[in-house]
Scaffold this motif. Structure first.
Motif, mmCIF file in Angstrom:
data_model
loop_
_atom_site.group_PDB
_atom_site.id
_atom_site.type_symbol
_atom_site.label_atom_id
_atom_site.label_comp_id
_atom_site.label_asym_id
_atom_site.label_seq_id
_atom_site.Cartn_x
_atom_site.Cartn_y
_atom_site.Cartn_z
ATOM 1 N N GLU A 251 0.909 -1.166 -0.031
ATOM 2 C CA GLU A 251 -0.048 -0.031 0.095
ATOM 3 C C GLU A 251 0.855 1.156 -0.091
ATOM 4 N N ASN A 252 1.765 1.271 0.823
ATOM 5 C CA ASN A 252 2.953 2.293 0.776
ATOM 6 C C ASN A 252 4.017 1.736 1.716
ATOM 7 N N VAL A 253 5.268 2.462 1.593
ATOM 8 C CA VAL A 253 6.387 2.160 2.152
ATOM 9 C C VAL A 253 6.907 3.440 2.917
ATOM 10 N N GLN A 254 6.934 3.330 4.150
ATOM 11 C CA GLN A 254 7.289 4.455 5.000
ATOM 12 C C GLN A 254 8.237 4.197 6.014
ATOM 13 N N ARG A 255 9.112 5.516 6.482
ATOM 14 C CA ARG A 255 10.024 5.349 7.534
ATOM 15 C C ARG A 255 9.404 5.121 8.891
ATOM 16 N N ALA A 256 9.887 4.133 9.630
ATOM 17 C CA ALA A 256 9.304 3.843 11.062
ATOM 18 C C ALA A 256 10.192 4.387 12.035
ATOM 19 N N THR A 257 11.532 4.379 11.718
ATOM 20 C CA THR A 257 12.279 5.015 12.792
ATOM 21 C C THR A 257 13.184 5.795 12.387
ATOM 22 N N PHE A 258 13.658 6.841 13.182
ATOM 23 C CA PHE A 258 14.420 8.197 12.872
ATOM 24 C C PHE A 258 15.757 8.564 13.585
ATOM 25 N N ASP A 259 16.301 7.335 13.954
ATOM 26 C CA ASP A 259 17.594 7.485 14.679
ATOM 27 C C ASP A 259 18.709 7.965 13.724
ATOM 28 N N ARG A 260 18.635 7.607 12.205
ATOM 29 C CA ARG A 260 19.770 8.128 11.530
ATOM 30 C C ARG A 260 21.018 7.647 11.686
ATOM 31 N N TRP A 261 20.907 6.294 11.917
ATOM 32 C CA TRP A 261 22.432 5.784 12.182
ATOM 33 C C TRP A 261 23.083 5.372 10.655
ATOM 34 N N LYS A 262 24.132 6.167 10.652
ATOM 35 C CA LYS A 262 25.020 6.238 9.330
ATOM 36 C C LYS A 262 26.187 5.144 9.655
ATOM 37 N N VAL A 263 26.099 3.894 8.836
ATOM 38 C CA VAL A 263 27.163 2.952 8.866
ATOM 39 C C VAL A 263 27.032 2.214 7.382
ATOM 40 N N ASP A 264 28.267 1.932 6.992
ATOM 41 C CA ASP A 264 28.561 1.278 5.936
ATOM 42 C C ASP A 264 28.632 -0.023 6.030
ATOM 43 N N GLY A 265 27.568 -0.929 6.392
ATOM 44 C CA GLY A 265 27.376 -2.331 6.689
ATOM 45 C C GLY A 265 26.044 -2.642 7.378
ATOM 46 N N CYS A 266 25.889 -3.983 7.577
ATOM 47 C CA CYS A 266 24.674 -4.579 8.139
ATOM 48 C C CYS A 266 24.924 -4.910 9.444
ATOM 49 N N PRO A 267 24.226 -4.538 10.494
ATOM 50 C CA PRO A 267 24.455 -5.127 11.862
ATOM 51 C C PRO A 267 23.864 -6.386 12.157
ATOM 52 N N HIS A 268 23.283 -7.111 11.393
ATOM 53 C CA HIS A 268 22.724 -8.271 11.405
ATOM 54 C C HIS A 268 21.933 -8.239 12.748
ATOM 55 N N HIS A 269 20.959 -7.273 12.861
ATOM 56 C CA HIS A 269 20.111 -7.072 13.913
ATOM 57 C C HIS A 269 18.864 -6.723 13.584
ATOM 58 N N GLY A 270 17.772 -7.355 13.353
ATOM 59 C CA GLY A 270 16.628 -7.136 12.636
ATOM 60 C C GLY A 270 15.452 -6.703 13.667
ATOM 61 N N PRO A 271 14.297 -6.165 13.688
ATOM 62 C CA PRO A 271 13.341 -5.496 14.497
ATOM 63 C C PRO A 271 12.390 -6.616 14.680
ATOM 64 N N SER A 272 11.448 -6.226 15.663
ATOM 65 C CA SER A 272 10.063 -7.031 16.117
ATOM 66 C C SER A 272 9.189 -6.209 15.977
ATOM 67 N N LEU A 273 7.968 -6.673 15.507
ATOM 68 C CA LEU A 273 6.707 -5.852 15.476
ATOM 69 C C LEU A 273 5.657 -6.580 15.722
ATOM 70 N N VAL A 274 4.507 -5.933 16.629
ATOM 71 C CA VAL A 274 3.410 -6.586 17.242
ATOM 72 C C VAL A 274 2.338 -5.504 17.099
ATOM 73 N N VAL A 275 1.090 -5.779 16.862
ATOM 74 C CA VAL A 275 -0.122 -4.769 17.035
ATOM 75 C C VAL A 275 -1.047 -5.455 18.140
ATOM 76 N N ASP A 276 -1.179 -4.852 19.330
ATOM 77 C CA ASP A 276 -1.792 -5.200 20.370
ATOM 78 C C ASP A 276 -3.412 -5.094 20.203
ATOM 79 N N GLU A 277 -4.166 -5.666 20.987
ATOM 80 C CA GLU A 277 -5.656 -6.078 21.176
ATOM 81 C C GLU A 277 -6.352 -4.178 20.732
ATOM 82 N N LYS A 278 -5.658 -3.394 21.057
ATOM 83 C CA LYS A 278 -6.546 -2.071 20.985
ATOM 84 C C LYS A 278 -5.929 -1.583 19.512
#
Length: 398
Positions: A251-278
């Motif tokens: 539907e769309n692709v939008q930015r979700a975090t705004f820490d602006r980490w500048k790194v020329d590499g991948c930290p092998h450290h992905g996120p976790s996401l949930v949606v609660d009952e509300k």
């Protein structure tokens, strides 16, 4: 049924079968991001509709399914998912996944790595009874020897199954055309029959990070959500989130975090996401902010505010690989953290939608360990943790 965790004879047998073989984790040639060899402990756990616990873990060239009817105190003899042996990725970021389709079928997905470094295909097998599996299928039609890895599997109430993964076909095409291309891409494939077959894959987004796991959830209105580490110009490794339409397209692709980490590499450290009952979205992720690399929690919303609500740090400066789930009006975050001598398993519990948390110490180990997994059984939350010395362990959360 035999006791698995802590059983010396069982551990010796599993060692002989190659369960604790080592693997070098390359970071796609990016400077400063190479991983050393360590045991392949990457596992996934899920509760079945009848309340029993299922675990998917690698044993040699097979994915094995373990079942416990008593919350991990004892385990049935394992069943092989893939009858024919094949290479299997089993590190924490790219572990086998396990889920139940809406029709009750047990689904197991994994990455089958090719001999060429940082390449592979996404595989899936289905079982009607949790014991006998159909021959595994490759969920994408592209057969190039490139990256198809780090898949996330999402099962929906209408018996659809969606897998999304990191894919480098567009990077390879750009290289051949001598055009610039940053990072990789996110591709997805959808099944409308509970994982028995998949429609042709399609692209969700360009310019994802290369080696961090994806995460997925179901939004308040039933729409699928996927979140991943993204590469924003010029080279900020923040996170993106997308909602999928009924046909599975973004539907769309939008930015979700705004820490602006500048790194020329991948930290092998992905996120976790949930949606609660509300219907509130909650996420945990790893980033560097203000010069300090930390695990963060916050409530991401698809908006133009360029901020994330309720952002706070999780654990101490060595906290890593957090996971989360929501159930029964509670939100739980679990992670592991090295204290200089032992790896500690810790959790944070919130009963007010993430406004405040209570810290809980769960366990520790002085050997290698997998990432923590927070799983749910109806309204109760648990942390599942696999360690080299203690095996599979399940911790009820208060």
């Amino acid at each position: 049924m035999k006791t698995f965790a802590g059983h010396a004879l069982a551990r010796t047998l599993l060692l002989g079968l190659g369960l604790f073989a080592t693997l070098g984790f390359a970071a796609d040639g990016m400077p400063g991001m190479a991983k050393g060899a360590r045991p392949e402990l990457g596992s996934s756990a899920v509760f079945a509709p009848d309340g029993s616990l299922f675990v998917a873990a690698k044993q040699g060239e097979h994915v094995m399914i373990y079942r416990s009817a008593d919350e991990g105190k004892s385990w049935s003899a394992p069943a092989a998912v893939n009858a024919q042996p094949e290479a299997i990725s089993a590190d924490g970021e790219n572990r086998p996944k396990i889920a139940f389709a809406a029709d009750g079928g047990l689904l197991v997905s994994w990455t089958h790595p090719f001999p060429k470094p940082n390449t592979g295909s996404v595989r899936l097998a289905r079982s009607a009874d949790g014991q006998r599996f159909s021959p595994p299928l490759t969920v994408h039609q592209d057969t190039a020897i490139i990256t198809h890895r780090f898949e996330s599997m999402l099962t929906l109430p209408d018996n659809r199954v969606i897998l999304a993964w990191i894919d480098k076909r567009d990077l390879e095409s750009a290289k051949a055309a001598k055009k610039p291309y940053t990072g990789a891409a996110i591709y997805a494939a959808i099944s409308t029959d509970g994982g028995r077959s998949f429609q042709p894959e399609y692209k969700l987004a360009d310019h994802s990070c290369e080696c961090c796991r994806l995460t997925s959830a179901i939004d308040h209105d039933g729409a699928p959500l996927f979140m991943w580490r993204h590469v924003y110009a010029p080279n900020e490794r923040d996170h993106a989130i997308t909602r999928l339409k009924l046909d599975g397209t973004a539907e769309n692709v939008q930015r979700a975090t705004f820490d602006r980490w500048k790194v020329d590499g991948c930290p092998h450290h992905g996120p976790s996401l949930v949606v609660d009952e509300k219907g509130v979205r909650h996420a945990v992720w790893f980033n560097q902010k203000d010069g300090e690399a930390r695990v963060f929690y916050g409530r991401p919303e698809i908006s133009a505010k360029n901020e994330i609500d309720g952002q706070r740090t999780v654990g101490g400066p060595r906290a890593a690989h957090a996971d989360m789930a929501a159930a029964g009006g509670k939100l739980a975050i679990a992670w592991k953290e090295f204290d200089g001598e032992r790896t500690q398993l810790r959790a944070m519990i919130s009963s007010d939608g993430g406004d405040s948390f209570t810290d809980v110490a769960l366990a520790s180990t002085d050997g290698a360990s997998d990432q923590a997994r927070v799983i749910r059984r109806k309204d109760q939350l648990f942390t599942f943790w696999r360690t080299e010395k203690e095996g599979f362990r399940l911790f009820p959360l208060p």
